[in-house]
Design an enzyme around this catalytic site. Structure first.
Site, PDB file in Angstrom:
ATOM      1  N   ALA A  39       0.852  -1.205   0.000  1.00 46.98           N
ATOM      2  CA  ALA A  39       0.000   0.000   0.000  1.00 46.98           C
ATOM      3  C   ALA A  39       0.876   1.239   0.000  1.00 46.98           C
ATOM      4  O   ALA A  39       0.690   2.162   0.789  1.00 46.98           O
ATOM      5  CB  ALA A  39      -0.934   0.001   1.213  1.00 46.98           C
TER       6      ALA A  39
ATOM      7  N   ILE B  10       2.653   3.329  -5.481  1.00 45.07           N
ATOM      8  CA  ILE B  10       2.158   2.633  -6.679  1.00 45.07           C
ATOM      9  C   ILE B  10       0.895   1.837  -6.362  1.00 45.07           C
ATOM     10  O   ILE B  10      -0.085   1.879  -7.104  1.00 45.07           O
ATOM     11  CB  ILE B  10       3.250   1.699  -7.262  1.00 45.07           C
TER      12      ILE B  10
ATOM     13  N   GLU C 176      -0.883  -4.940   2.777  1.00 41.55           N
ATOM     14  CA  GLU C 176       0.289  -4.166   3.188  1.00 41.55           C
ATOM     15  C   GLU C 176       0.913  -4.837   4.406  1.00 41.55           C
ATOM     16  O   GLU C 176       0.231  -5.102   5.401  1.00 41.55           O
ATOM     17  CB  GLU C 176      -0.143  -2.718   3.511  1.00 41.55           C
TER      18      GLU C 176
ATOM     19  N   VAL D 215       2.289 -11.593   3.142  1.00 48.27           N
ATOM     20  CA  VAL D 215       2.015 -12.610   2.121  1.00 48.27           C
ATOM     21  C   VAL D 215       3.021 -13.753   2.264  1.00 48.27           C
ATOM     22  O   VAL D 215       4.220 -13.535   2.345  1.00 48.27           O
ATOM     23  CB  VAL D 215       2.090 -11.989   0.707  1.00 48.27           C
TER      24      VAL D 215
ATOM     25  N   ALA E 213       3.710  -4.391  -5.791  1.00 42.14           N
ATOM     26  CA  ALA E 213       4.217  -3.004  -5.742  1.00 42.14           C
ATOM     27  C   ALA E 213       4.839  -2.779  -4.366  1.00 42.14           C
ATOM     28  O   ALA E 213       4.318  -2.040  -3.537  1.00 42.14           O
ATOM     29  CB  ALA E 213       3.069  -2.026  -5.996  1.00 42.14           C
TER      30      ALA E 213
ATOM     31  N   HIS F 247      -9.646  34.478  -4.725  1.00 43.90           N
ATOM     32  CA  HIS F 247     -10.883  33.892  -4.217  1.00 43.90           C
ATOM     33  C   HIS F 247     -11.857  33.651  -5.354  1.00 43.90           C
ATOM     34  O   HIS F 247     -12.015  34.525  -6.204  1.00 43.90           O
ATOM     35  CB  HIS F 247     -11.530  34.819  -3.187  1.00 43.90           C
TER      36      HIS F 247
HETATM   37  P1  FAD Z   1      14.586   5.923 -15.148  1.00 43.76           P
HETATM   38  O1  FAD Z   1      13.400   6.755 -15.441  1.00 43.76           O
HETATM   39  O2  FAD Z   1      14.360   4.520 -14.711  1.00 43.76           O
HETATM   40  O3  FAD Z   1      15.478   5.945 -16.456  1.00 43.76           O
HETATM   41  C1  FAD Z   1      16.652   5.217 -16.549  1.00 43.76           C
HETATM   42  C2  FAD Z   1      16.922   4.939 -18.022  1.00 43.76           C
HETATM   43  O4  FAD Z   1      18.230   4.431 -18.140  1.00 43.76           O
HETATM   44  C3  FAD Z   1      15.982   3.911 -18.619  1.00 43.76           C
HETATM   45  O5  FAD Z   1      15.509   4.346 -19.858  1.00 43.76           O
HETATM   46  C4  FAD Z   1      16.876   2.687 -18.787  1.00 43.76           C
HETATM   47  O6  FAD Z   1      16.491   1.872 -19.891  1.00 43.76           O
HETATM   48  C5  FAD Z   1      18.203   3.359 -19.048  1.00 43.76           C
HETATM   49  N1  FAD Z   1      19.371   2.517 -18.789  1.00 43.76           N
HETATM   50  C6  FAD Z   1      19.643   1.712 -17.728  1.00 43.76           C
HETATM   51  N2  FAD Z   1      20.852   1.141 -17.865  1.00 43.76           N
HETATM   52  C7  FAD Z   1      21.353   1.596 -19.035  1.00 43.76           C
HETATM   53  C8  FAD Z   1      22.562   1.369 -19.733  1.00 43.76           C
HETATM   54  N3  FAD Z   1      23.511   0.554 -19.271  1.00 43.76           N
HETATM   55  N4  FAD Z   1      22.743   2.007 -20.921  1.00 43.76           N
HETATM   56  C9  FAD Z   1      21.799   2.829 -21.420  1.00 43.76           C
HETATM   57  N5  FAD Z   1      20.648   3.071 -20.793  1.00 43.76           N
HETATM   58  C10 FAD Z   1      20.425   2.479 -19.616  1.00 43.76           C
HETATM   59  N6  FAD Z   1       7.963   9.752  -9.793  1.00 43.76           N
HETATM   60  C11 FAD Z   1       7.476  10.993  -9.638  1.00 43.76           C
HETATM   61  O7  FAD Z   1       8.227  11.911  -9.306  1.00 43.76           O
HETATM   62  N7  FAD Z   1       6.144  11.268  -9.859  1.00 43.76           N
HETATM   63  C12 FAD Z   1       5.284  10.300 -10.228  1.00 43.76           C
HETATM   64  O8  FAD Z   1       4.101  10.573 -10.422  1.00 43.76           O
HETATM   65  C13 FAD Z   1       5.768   8.983 -10.392  1.00 43.76           C
HETATM   66  N8  FAD Z   1       4.946   7.998 -10.775  1.00 43.76           N
HETATM   67  C14 FAD Z   1       5.448   6.737 -10.976  1.00 43.76           C
HETATM   68  C15 FAD Z   1       4.574   5.725 -11.354  1.00 43.76           C
HETATM   69  C16 FAD Z   1       5.052   4.438 -11.555  1.00 43.76           C
HETATM   70  C17 FAD Z   1       4.098   3.353 -11.986  1.00 43.76           C
HETATM   71  C18 FAD Z   1       6.440   4.165 -11.391  1.00 43.76           C
HETATM   72  C19 FAD Z   1       6.991   2.790 -11.652  1.00 43.76           C
HETATM   73  C20 FAD Z   1       7.311   5.170 -11.013  1.00 43.76           C
HETATM   74  C21 FAD Z   1       6.819   6.457 -10.785  1.00 43.76           C
HETATM   75  N9  FAD Z   1       7.651   7.492 -10.364  1.00 43.76           N
HETATM   76  C22 FAD Z   1       7.147   8.745 -10.172  1.00 43.76           C
HETATM   77  C23 FAD Z   1       9.083   7.278 -10.148  1.00 43.76           C
HETATM   78  C24 FAD Z   1       9.859   7.781 -11.367  1.00 43.76           C
HETATM   79  O9  FAD Z   1       9.398   7.110 -12.517  1.00 43.76           O
HETATM   80  C25 FAD Z   1      11.337   7.541 -11.163  1.00 43.76           C
HETATM   81  O10 FAD Z   1      11.757   8.137  -9.954  1.00 43.76           O
HETATM   82  C26 FAD Z   1      12.124   8.161 -12.309  1.00 43.76           C
HETATM   83  O11 FAD Z   1      11.747   7.633 -13.550  1.00 43.76           O
HETATM   84  C27 FAD Z   1      13.623   7.935 -12.105  1.00 43.76           C
HETATM   85  O12 FAD Z   1      14.312   8.580 -13.112  1.00 43.76           O
HETATM   86  P2  FAD Z   1      15.750   8.077 -13.585  1.00 43.76           P
HETATM   87  O13 FAD Z   1      16.101   8.917 -14.749  1.00 43.76           O
HETATM   88  O14 FAD Z   1      16.656   8.012 -12.423  1.00 43.76           O
HETATM   89  O15 FAD Z   1      15.527   6.565 -14.043  1.00 43.76           O
HETATM   90  P1  NAD Z   2       6.781   2.225  -1.866  1.00 43.52           P
HETATM   91  O1  NAD Z   2       8.048   2.126  -1.126  1.00 43.52           O
HETATM   92  O2  NAD Z   2       6.095   3.519  -2.005  1.00 43.52           O
HETATM   93  O3  NAD Z   2       5.708   1.223  -1.225  1.00 43.52           O
HETATM   94  C1  NAD Z   2       5.930  -0.140  -1.077  1.00 43.52           C
HETATM   95  C2  NAD Z   2       4.988  -0.652  -0.010  1.00 43.52           C
HETATM   96  O4  NAD Z   2       5.038  -2.048  -0.021  1.00 43.52           O
HETATM   97  C3  NAD Z   2       5.367  -0.194   1.392  1.00 43.52           C
HETATM   98  O5  NAD Z   2       4.240   0.302   2.055  1.00 43.52           O
HETATM   99  C4  NAD Z   2       5.914  -1.454   2.033  1.00 43.52           C
HETATM  100  O6  NAD Z   2       5.712  -1.495   3.427  1.00 43.52           O
HETATM  101  C5  NAD Z   2       5.103  -2.504   1.316  1.00 43.52           C
HETATM  102  N1  NAD Z   2       5.705  -3.823   1.294  1.00 43.52           N
HETATM  103  C6  NAD Z   2       7.013  -4.143   1.158  1.00 43.52           C
HETATM  104  N2  NAD Z   2       7.174  -5.486   1.162  1.00 43.52           N
HETATM  105  C7  NAD Z   2       5.943  -6.024   1.291  1.00 43.52           C
HETATM  106  C8  NAD Z   2       5.440  -7.357   1.351  1.00 43.52           C
HETATM  107  N3  NAD Z   2       6.264  -8.400   1.260  1.00 43.52           N
HETATM  108  N4  NAD Z   2       4.109  -7.536   1.488  1.00 43.52           N
HETATM  109  C9  NAD Z   2       3.263  -6.485   1.574  1.00 43.52           C
HETATM  110  N5  NAD Z   2       3.690  -5.194   1.530  1.00 43.52           N
HETATM  111  C10 NAD Z   2       5.010  -4.971   1.387  1.00 43.52           C
HETATM  112  O7  NAD Z   2       7.101   1.570  -3.302  1.00 43.52           O
HETATM  113  P2  NAD Z   2       6.235   1.514  -4.624  1.00 43.52           P
HETATM  114  O8  NAD Z   2       4.821   1.878  -4.345  1.00 43.52           O
HETATM  115  O9  NAD Z   2       6.546   0.203  -5.238  1.00 43.52           O
HETATM  116  O10 NAD Z   2       6.891   2.662  -5.472  1.00 43.52           O
HETATM  117  C11 NAD Z   2       8.266   2.557  -5.860  1.00 43.52           C
HETATM  118  C12 NAD Z   2       8.874   3.922  -6.021  1.00 43.52           C
HETATM  119  O11 NAD Z   2       8.292   4.613  -7.102  1.00 43.52           O
HETATM  120  C13 NAD Z   2       8.697   4.755  -4.779  1.00 43.52           C
HETATM  121  O12 NAD Z   2       9.961   5.150  -4.320  1.00 43.52           O
HETATM  122  C14 NAD Z   2       7.912   5.937  -5.210  1.00 43.52           C
HETATM  123  O13 NAD Z   2       8.428   7.126  -4.704  1.00 43.52           O
HETATM  124  C15 NAD Z   2       8.015   5.942  -6.726  1.00 43.52           C
HETATM  125  N6  NAD Z   2       6.702   6.351  -7.228  1.00 43.52           N
HETATM  126  C16 NAD Z   2       6.332   7.644  -7.036  1.00 43.52           C
HETATM  127  C17 NAD Z   2       5.086   8.052  -7.426  1.00 43.52           C
HETATM  128  C18 NAD Z   2       4.684   9.475  -7.200  1.00 43.52           C
HETATM  129  O14 NAD Z   2       5.541  10.289  -6.931  1.00 43.52           O
HETATM  130  N7  NAD Z   2       3.409   9.813  -7.299  1.00 43.52           N
HETATM  131  C19 NAD Z   2       4.202   7.166  -7.999  1.00 43.52           C
HETATM  132  C20 NAD Z   2       4.600   5.852  -8.148  1.00 43.52           C
HETATM  133  C21 NAD Z   2       5.861   5.466  -7.764  1.00 43.52           C
END
Ligand code: FAD
Ligand code: NAD
Length: 475
Positions: free
Chosen positions: A189, A192, A211, A245, A276, A451
């Site tokens: 929870a 994601i 969770e 789990v 997640a 407002h």
């Molecule tokens: P990434 O976005 O993972 O990019 C890394 C890139 O490097 C990838 O394209 C990968 O293919 C490439 N790469 C890796 N190794 C190599 C290599 N050897 N050579 C060339 N390329 C390589 N964050 C927010 O702030 N707001 C949100 O709303 C949000 N929503 C999210 C929703 C979901 C479902 C998920 C999964 C994540 C979300 N996040 C959010 C988190 C956010 O996506 C990440 O924090 C962010 O993308 C990280 O950026 P980065 O550039 O470090 O890595």
């Molecule tokens: P998270 O760390 O936000 O949440 C993971 C949750 O899973 C935690 O509450 C944890 O206690 C629980 N958990 C861990 N192991 C478990 C288990 N075995 N069984 C049940 N629950 C368990 O991670 P996420 O939701 O996977 O997101 C990953 C990253 O992506 C986060 O760092 C987040 O910041 C980023 N992200 C950001 C946004 C946003 O900014 N809106 C959206 C999506 C993802």
């Protein structure tokens, strides 16, 4: 002969592509190598954020919210829609189109800023040489004065519930369902779990979130987390805390999840499971062991406050280094590193990175929580304001939730702002600016807010910290 650049960025996500653009803006000859391949085999800049994270999830959150409101809330506005239809295919195409457009936008920005973009793998060798292997073709040797690692992160897999790309999926899989699962189990929870759980619940799935921890959203302010939990419960999101789990049985009929809580053992039958439970840094195939870049025991590239790794002129940013895994955190590190490489002074203020969960209500915060301040023995004051008393929130039919402002009891400096309610993710921007400028609640109190706007709730919460709220009873 190797091609030479001032800067090579490995990874084209929000950390890497922003670093590359900023470096080029500083007049540095810059290349960015990115390995991302979409499901159709198409390479695309933008990393997880654009292709499988922030953007596609927000597209589906928006669509599903509209559907939900049409189904549940329109009648209250006096709007009848007759028979409401869900075209999930169109919803998914719209999502994909947005990601494609934005990724194309990065290519356009690369061209405009003269960043050389490469699709394929980058591998750091000793002495700042990089082996670039395109997706189709022979490897090439590149070299640069500076290399920036921005390889991102990947979902954590649970050994007892392994991903199978069908019944048990990660967040990317959960963004791509072709039909709405009748019963969806979500493990975790966190951000994601809540965002994607909300998407599918709004579209009609019966969502159960398991969770492991006993506390809901422990990283948020406890008062805000309680309020959000109450609202999610009202919406029918079944969030089971303290649920550990143990096992999963996958069959044609679905998945049986076995878990334990303080009451004993339970089983949950679902059609699909989204795991997640967090993400881990991704550095596979990135580094030659002789490149001199240390990886710590948790898999993160080891860096200092300025994102310098243990190798000379090799930097690392974004999800592959310590700190919150947030796109905007990585982007800011990218800007900082590019500026430092260009000989400018730069820093990231890690104390004022906003966190936003894009559920309904949205949850957003910046700075310290009340429980953190209590633990630190700090003297602080708190102001709160409920959206129930906001004219704009009521007009929007979104009067649940609150704004909470915490400030130093003596200096009045704002230490944290926490919001649960409509457009909290937009509202938090004001708090971020205020805190970046070390504002006091008096600064916010004396700032005129339009407002009727939701920002008035932030204003009133700041006033309430000194028991001066106008539209609430000061206690
Ligand atoms: P990434 O976005 O993972 O990019 C890394 C890139 O490097 C990838 O394209 C990968 O293919 C490439 N790469 C890796 N190794 C190599 C290599 N050897 N050579 C060339 N390329 C390589 N964050 C927010 O702030 N707001 C949100 O709303 C949000 N929503 C999210 C929703 C979901 C479902 C998920 C999964 C994540 C979300 N996040 C959010 C988190 C956010 O996506 C990440 O924090 C962010 O993308 C990280 O950026 P980065 O550039 O470090 O890595
Ligand atoms: P998270 O760390 O936000 O949440 C993971 C949750 O899973 C935690 O509450 C944890 O206690 C629980 N958990 C861990 N192991 C478990 C288990 N075995 N069984 C049940 N629950 C368990 O991670 P996420 O939701 O996977 O997101 C990953 C990253 O992506 C986060 O760092 C987040 O910041 C980023 N992200 C950001 C946004 C946003 O900014 N809106 C959206 C999506 C993802």
């Amino acid at each position: 002969m190797s091609r030479k650049f001032d800067v090579i960025v490995i990874g084209g996500g929000p950390a890497g592509y922003v670093a590359a653009i900023r470096a080029a803006q500083q007049g540095l000859a810059t290349a960015c190598i990115d390995a991302w391949l979409n499901r159709d085999g198409r390479p695309a800049f933008g990393g997880t954020c654009l292709n499988a994270g922030c953007i596609p999830s927000k597209a589906l959150l928006e669509s599903s919210e509209l559907y939900h409101r049409a189904r549940v809330e329109f009648a209250n506005h006096g709007i009848g829609v007759g028979h409401l239809e869900l075209d999930l295919g169109q919803m998914q195409s719209r999502k994909a189109k947005i990601a494609r457009q934005l990724s194309g936008g990065i290519e356009g920005l690369f061209k405009a800023n003269q960043v050389t973009g490469f699709f394929g793998y980058g591998h750091l060798l000793p002495d700042n040489k990089v082996r670039f292997t395109p997706h189709d073709g022979a490897a090439e040797l590149l070299e640069a004065e500076h290399v920036v690692l921005a390889s991102g992160s990947t979902p954590v897999e649970l050994p007892m519930v392994p991903f199978d790309s069908d019944r048990v999926v990660d967040s990317w899989g959960a963004l791509d369902f072709a039909t709405v699962p009748e019963r969806l189990g979500v493990i975790g929870a966190g951000v994601i779990g809540l965002e994607l759980g909300s998407v599918w619940a709004r579209l009609g799935a019966k969502v159960t979130i398991l969770e492991a921890l006993d506390e809901f959203l422990p990283m948020a302010d406890a008062q805000i987390a309680r309020d959000a939990q109450r609202q999610f419960k009202q919406q029918g999101l079944d969030i089971r805390l303290g649920a550990k789990v143990q096992d999963a049985e996958v069959s044609q009929a679905g998945v049986r999840l076995k878990y334990e809580d303080t009451q004993g053992g339970h089983e949950l039958a679902v059609d699909k499971v989204v795991v997640a439970v967090g993400r881990r840094p991704f550095t596979q195939e990135l580094l030659d062991p002789l490149a001199g870049v240390d990886i710590n025991e948790r898999g993160f590239v080891e860096v200092d406050d300025e994102c310098r790794t243990t190798a000379l002129n090799v930097w690392a940013i974004g999800d592959c280094v310590r700190g919150p895994m947030l796109a905007h955190k990585g982007s800011e590190e990218g800007v900082m590193v590019a500026d430092l490489i260009a000989g400018k002074t730069a820093e990231v203020n890690y104390d004022v990175i906003p966190s936003i969960i894009y559920t309904a209500p949205e949850i957003a915060w910046v700075g310290q929580t009340e429980q953190q301040l209590k633990e630190a023995g700090a003297r602080y004051k708190v102001g709160t304001f409920n959206f129930a008393a906001s004219g704009r929130a009521q007009a929007m039919d979104q009067g649940a939730g609150l704004v909470k402002v915490i400030a130093d009891a003596e200096s009045d400096q704002i230490l944290g702002v926490h919001i649960c309610g409509p457009l909290a993710g937009e509202l938090i921007g004001e708090a971020v600016v205020a805190m970046e400028f070390q504002a006091s609640t008096e600064d916010l109190q004396r700032t005129i807010h339009g407002h009727p706007t939701l920002t008035e709730a932030v204003h009133e919460a700041a006033l309430s910290a000194d028991r001066r709220a106008i539209h609430a009873i000061n206690r």
